[in-house]
Design a protein around this motif. Structure first.
Motif, PDB file in Angstrom:
ATOM      1  N   VAL A  63       0.852  -1.187   0.000  1.00 29.37           N
ATOM      2  CA  VAL A  63       0.000   0.000   0.000  1.00 29.37           C
ATOM      3  C   VAL A  63       0.885   1.233   0.000  1.00 29.37           C
ATOM      4  O   VAL A  63       1.933   1.267   0.659  1.00 29.37           O
ATOM      5  CB  VAL A  63      -0.965  -0.004   1.203  1.00 29.37           C
ATOM      6  N   ALA A  64       0.478   2.244  -0.755  1.00 28.20           N
ATOM      7  CA  ALA A  64       1.233   3.484  -0.888  1.00 28.20           C
ATOM      8  C   ALA A  64       0.438   4.639  -0.308  1.00 28.20           C
ATOM      9  O   ALA A  64      -0.795   4.662  -0.370  1.00 28.20           O
ATOM     10  CB  ALA A  64       1.560   3.761  -2.352  1.00 28.20           C
ATOM     11  N   LEU A  65       1.145   5.611   0.232  1.00 30.32           N
ATOM     12  CA  LEU A  65       0.550   6.821   0.790  1.00 30.32           C
ATOM     13  C   LEU A  65       0.627   7.930  -0.245  1.00 30.32           C
ATOM     14  O   LEU A  65       1.704   8.222  -0.770  1.00 30.32           O
ATOM     15  CB  LEU A  65       1.299   7.234   2.056  1.00 30.32           C
ATOM     16  N   GLN A  66      -0.511   8.561  -0.525  1.00 28.08           N
ATOM     17  CA  GLN A  66      -0.480   9.742  -1.388  1.00 28.08           C
ATOM     18  C   GLN A  66      -0.582  11.005  -0.546  1.00 28.08           C
ATOM     19  O   GLN A  66      -1.472  11.131   0.290  1.00 28.08           O
ATOM     20  CB  GLN A  66      -1.604   9.754  -2.423  1.00 28.08           C
ATOM     21  N   LEU A  67       0.353  11.918  -0.771  1.00 26.04           N
ATOM     22  CA  LEU A  67       0.388  13.192  -0.066  1.00 26.04           C
ATOM     23  C   LEU A  67       0.015  14.332  -1.006  1.00 26.04           C
ATOM     24  O   LEU A  67       0.313  14.299  -2.196  1.00 26.04           O
ATOM     25  CB  LEU A  67       1.783  13.457   0.501  1.00 26.04           C
ATOM     26  N   GLY A  68      -0.601  15.353  -0.435  1.00 20.92           N
ATOM     27  CA  GLY A  68      -0.837  16.602  -1.135  1.00 20.92           C
ATOM     28  C   GLY A  68      -0.128  17.717  -0.406  1.00 20.92           C
ATOM     29  O   GLY A  68      -0.122  17.763   0.825  1.00 20.92           O
ATOM     30  N   GLY A  69       0.486  18.609  -1.156  1.00 23.72           N
ATOM     31  CA  GLY A  69       1.187  19.724  -0.539  1.00 23.72           C
ATOM     32  C   GLY A  69       2.097  20.393  -1.543  1.00 23.72           C
ATOM     33  O   GLY A  69       2.242  19.924  -2.678  1.00 23.72           O
ATOM     34  N   ALA A  70       2.698  21.494  -1.125  1.00 23.02           N
ATOM     35  CA  ALA A  70       3.593  22.224  -2.018  1.00 23.02           C
ATOM     36  C   ALA A  70       4.772  22.834  -1.277  1.00 23.02           C
ATOM     37  O   ALA A  70       5.554  23.560  -1.878  1.00 23.02           O
ATOM     38  CB  ALA A  70       2.830  23.323  -2.765  1.00 23.02           C
ATOM     39  N   ASP A  71       4.896  22.548   0.022  1.00 17.63           N
ATOM     40  CA  ASP A  71       6.009  23.071   0.806  1.00 17.63           C
ATOM     41  C   ASP A  71       7.032  21.953   0.991  1.00 17.63           C
ATOM     42  O   ASP A  71       6.723  20.932   1.623  1.00 17.63           O
ATOM     43  CB  ASP A  71       5.515  23.572   2.165  1.00 17.63           C
ATOM     44  N   PRO A  72       8.243  22.105   0.455  1.00 14.99           N
ATOM     45  CA  PRO A  72       9.205  21.002   0.510  1.00 14.99           C
ATOM     46  C   PRO A  72       9.502  20.503   1.918  1.00 14.99           C
ATOM     47  O   PRO A  72       9.543  19.285   2.152  1.00 14.99           O
ATOM     48  CB  PRO A  72      10.460  21.602  -0.149  1.00 14.99           C
ATOM     49  N   ALA A  73       9.695  21.411   2.863  1.00  6.29           N
ATOM     50  CA  ALA A  73      10.035  20.990   4.223  1.00  6.29           C
ATOM     51  C   ALA A  73       8.867  20.255   4.867  1.00  6.29           C
ATOM     52  O   ALA A  73       9.052  19.241   5.561  1.00  6.29           O
ATOM     53  CB  ALA A  73      10.429  22.205   5.063  1.00  6.29           C
ATOM     54  N   GLU A  74       7.656  20.750   4.635  1.00  7.39           N
ATOM     55  CA  GLU A  74       6.476  20.120   5.220  1.00  7.39           C
ATOM     56  C   GLU A  74       6.225  18.751   4.593  1.00  7.39           C
ATOM     57  O   GLU A  74       5.903  17.779   5.296  1.00  7.39           O
ATOM     58  CB  GLU A  74       5.270  21.039   5.009  1.00  7.39           C
ATOM     59  N   LEU A  75       6.382  18.662   3.285  1.00  9.69           N
ATOM     60  CA  LEU A  75       6.217  17.371   2.622  1.00  9.69           C
ATOM     61  C   LEU A  75       7.283  16.376   3.073  1.00  9.69           C
ATOM     62  O   LEU A  75       6.995  15.186   3.229  1.00  9.69           O
ATOM     63  CB  LEU A  75       6.280  17.553   1.102  1.00  9.69           C
ATOM     64  N   ALA A  76       8.492  16.851   3.292  1.00 11.77           N
ATOM     65  CA  ALA A  76       9.548  15.970   3.781  1.00 11.77           C
ATOM     66  C   ALA A  76       9.174  15.394   5.137  1.00 11.77           C
ATOM     67  O   ALA A  76       9.359  14.195   5.395  1.00 11.77           O
ATOM     68  CB  ALA A  76      10.867  16.732   3.862  1.00 11.77           C
ATOM     69  N   GLN A  77       8.650  16.238   6.003  1.00  9.35           N
ATOM     70  CA  GLN A  77       8.253  15.769   7.332  1.00  9.35           C
ATOM     71  C   GLN A  77       7.083  14.798   7.239  1.00  9.35           C
ATOM     72  O   GLN A  77       7.061  13.759   7.922  1.00  9.35           O
ATOM     73  CB  GLN A  77       7.885  16.962   8.217  1.00  9.35           C
ATOM     74  N   ALA A  78       6.111  15.102   6.382  1.00  6.34           N
ATOM     75  CA  ALA A  78       4.962  14.207   6.206  1.00  6.34           C
ATOM     76  C   ALA A  78       5.397  12.874   5.608  1.00  6.34           C
ATOM     77  O   ALA A  78       4.910  11.808   6.008  1.00  6.34           O
ATOM     78  CB  ALA A  78       3.916  14.869   5.320  1.00  6.34           C
ATOM     79  N   ALA A  79       6.330  12.915   4.655  1.00  5.20           N
ATOM     80  CA  ALA A  79       6.837  11.681   4.061  1.00  5.20           C
ATOM     81  C   ALA A  79       7.549  10.828   5.101  1.00  5.20           C
ATOM     82  O   ALA A  79       7.410   9.591   5.116  1.00  5.20           O
ATOM     83  CB  ALA A  79       7.776  12.013   2.902  1.00  5.20           C
ATOM     84  N   ARG A  80       8.299  11.462   5.975  1.00  8.64           N
ATOM     85  CA  ARG A  80       8.992  10.739   7.050  1.00  8.64           C
ATOM     86  C   ARG A  80       7.970  10.064   7.971  1.00  8.64           C
ATOM     87  O   ARG A  80       8.158   8.899   8.379  1.00  8.64           O
ATOM     88  CB  ARG A  80       9.875  11.698   7.842  1.00  8.64           C
ATOM     89  N   MET A  81       6.888  10.771   8.276  1.00 10.53           N
ATOM     90  CA  MET A  81       5.835  10.185   9.108  1.00 10.53           C
ATOM     91  C   MET A  81       5.232   8.962   8.419  1.00 10.53           C
ATOM     92  O   MET A  81       4.984   7.934   9.047  1.00 10.53           O
ATOM     93  CB  MET A  81       4.765  11.244   9.395  1.00 10.53           C
ATOM     94  N   GLY A  82       5.003   9.081   7.107  1.00 13.34           N
ATOM     95  CA  GLY A  82       4.433   7.960   6.371  1.00 13.34           C
ATOM     96  C   GLY A  82       5.358   6.759   6.340  1.00 13.34           C
ATOM     97  O   GLY A  82       4.926   5.615   6.534  1.00 13.34           O
ATOM     98  N   ALA A  83       6.631   7.015   6.098  1.00 11.28           N
ATOM     99  CA  ALA A  83       7.598   5.916   6.083  1.00 11.28           C
ATOM    100  C   ALA A  83       7.687   5.248   7.446  1.00 11.28           C
ATOM    101  O   ALA A  83       7.794   4.015   7.548  1.00 11.28           O
ATOM    102  CB  ALA A  83       8.959   6.436   5.647  1.00 11.28           C
ATOM    103  N   ASN A  84       7.620   6.039   8.501  1.00 12.32           N
ATOM    104  CA  ASN A  84       7.670   5.483   9.852  1.00 12.32           C
ATOM    105  C   ASN A  84       6.455   4.608  10.156  1.00 12.32           C
ATOM    106  O   ASN A  84       6.537   3.701  10.990  1.00 12.32           O
ATOM    107  CB  ASN A  84       7.775   6.606  10.883  1.00 12.32           C
TER     108      ASN A  84
END
Length: 328
Positions: A63-84
């Motif tokens: 299963v894959a997580l789809q994120l929406g956003g446009a702020d690189p730092a915020e998306l990086a943090q959200a991606a880290r949360m998803g990977a965790n």
């Protein structure tokens, strides 16, 4: 996990549809098909603390997580949360045409800002170990897809993206509703195939207007790497998913429809034990018998009784009985 292998066929991320209950249902039908969450916005995770939106059952994998956003730092943090949380892929939405995402400067409007998309992807890649992918349109509004799409792919490839899903329609951000954007802009499947020829090192999946396994196989035989199916997989899930493991992945076919119902019972029992409502699960199961005799009675019984207070697995039994009686 060889997630690229599973991306040979995937079910599209669909708002209000591909929640965790839907994904368990789909997984029972196909062990191989890649599943996606609904789009989760990075601000909701990072600023809103909405970690519950990341919840999934391990049985849903891959299963894959789809994120929406446009702020690189915020998306990086959200991606880290998803990977965790255990997602093997983090997908950036560059295709949603709704007013809500347009006003937030993410979704399809980002087709106009490829450098920002590349910056976001690079930040997400650097922040965590899961593969970062992009789902995009062929263009927006008055853009010429034959010009902008190659430039877009070249830009995000330079940022480290190696897998892209392309919805083979433009998004018209002015004048069309999100629903109209799913149907009215003409499909250009050939352009997506030309992109695969131009970018042989990219894993490219095609999306948009594909409504059968036969159509999916035809695209794969033309050389595309993967096929993503949306509404057909939701409204007629058995037609797409029950034979996907055999027809697309060369494995064993899935269970029959009645076995799928039985397979959902433990998930339903656990959801009810947590205080959930039956209809939150069974609303995704309405199309299981689509096209078969008595299917209308199955849908009606689940729709009418699934939302009632105290409704439990006995509603499934009544729906099956009503369907079988009507078909007799």
């Amino acid at each position: 996990m060889q997630i690229n292998h599973h991306a040979r066929l995937s079910v599209a991320p669909m708002m209000d549809w591909t929640d965790r209950h839907c994904r368990v249902f789909h997984r029972i039908m196909s062990r191989q098909t890649l599943l996606y969450t609904e789009m989760v916005t990075a601000p909701a995770l990072v600023r809103g603390g909405a970690r519950h939106l990341l919840r999934f059952d391990p049985v849903e994998q891959p299963v894959a997580l789809q994120l929406g956003g446009a702020d690189p730092a915020e998306l990086a943090q959200a991606a880290r949360m998803g990977a965790n949380e255990g997602y093997g892929e983090i997908n950036l939405n560059v295709g949603c045409p709704s007013d809500r995402v347009k006003s937030g400067c993410f979704g399809a409007v980002l087709m106009e800002r490829p450098a920002l998309v590349a910056e976001c992807c690079a930040a997400m890649i650097a922040a965590q170990p899961a593969e970062v992918t992009v789902k995009c349109r062929i263009g927006v509004d008055d853009q010429d897809p034959a010009q902008v799409l190659p430039d877009f792919l070249d830009t995000i490839r330079a940022a480290g993206v190696r897998r892209v899903t392309i919805h083979a329609r433009k998004a018209w951000l002015a004048g069309l509703s999100p629903k109209e954007n799913r149907d009215i802009p003409p499909l250009d499947h050939d352009l997506v195939h030309r992109m695969k020829a131009a970018f042989p090192d990219l894993h490219i999946s095609i999306n948009g207007g594909i409504a059968s396994l036969a159509a999916a196989r035809a695209h794969l035989e033309r050389g595309i790497d993967g096929v993503m199916i949306g509404r057909a997989a939701y409204h007629s899930p058995a037609d797409i998913l029950l034979d996907a493991d055999r027809a697309i992945f060369g494995g064993a076919p899935g269970p029959d429809r009645h076995a799928v119902v039985e397979g959902m019972r433990p998930h339903i029992a656990a959801h009810l034990a947590e205080g959930g409502k039956l209809a939150q699960v069974t609303r995704h199961m309405l199309g299981l018998f689509a096209g078969l005799p008595g299917a209308r009675h199955w849908r009606r019984m689940l729709s009418e009784q699934g939302h009632r207070d105290g409704a439990g697995p006995e509603v499934l039994d009544r729906a099956l009985a009503a369907m079988e009686q009507a078909a007799a």
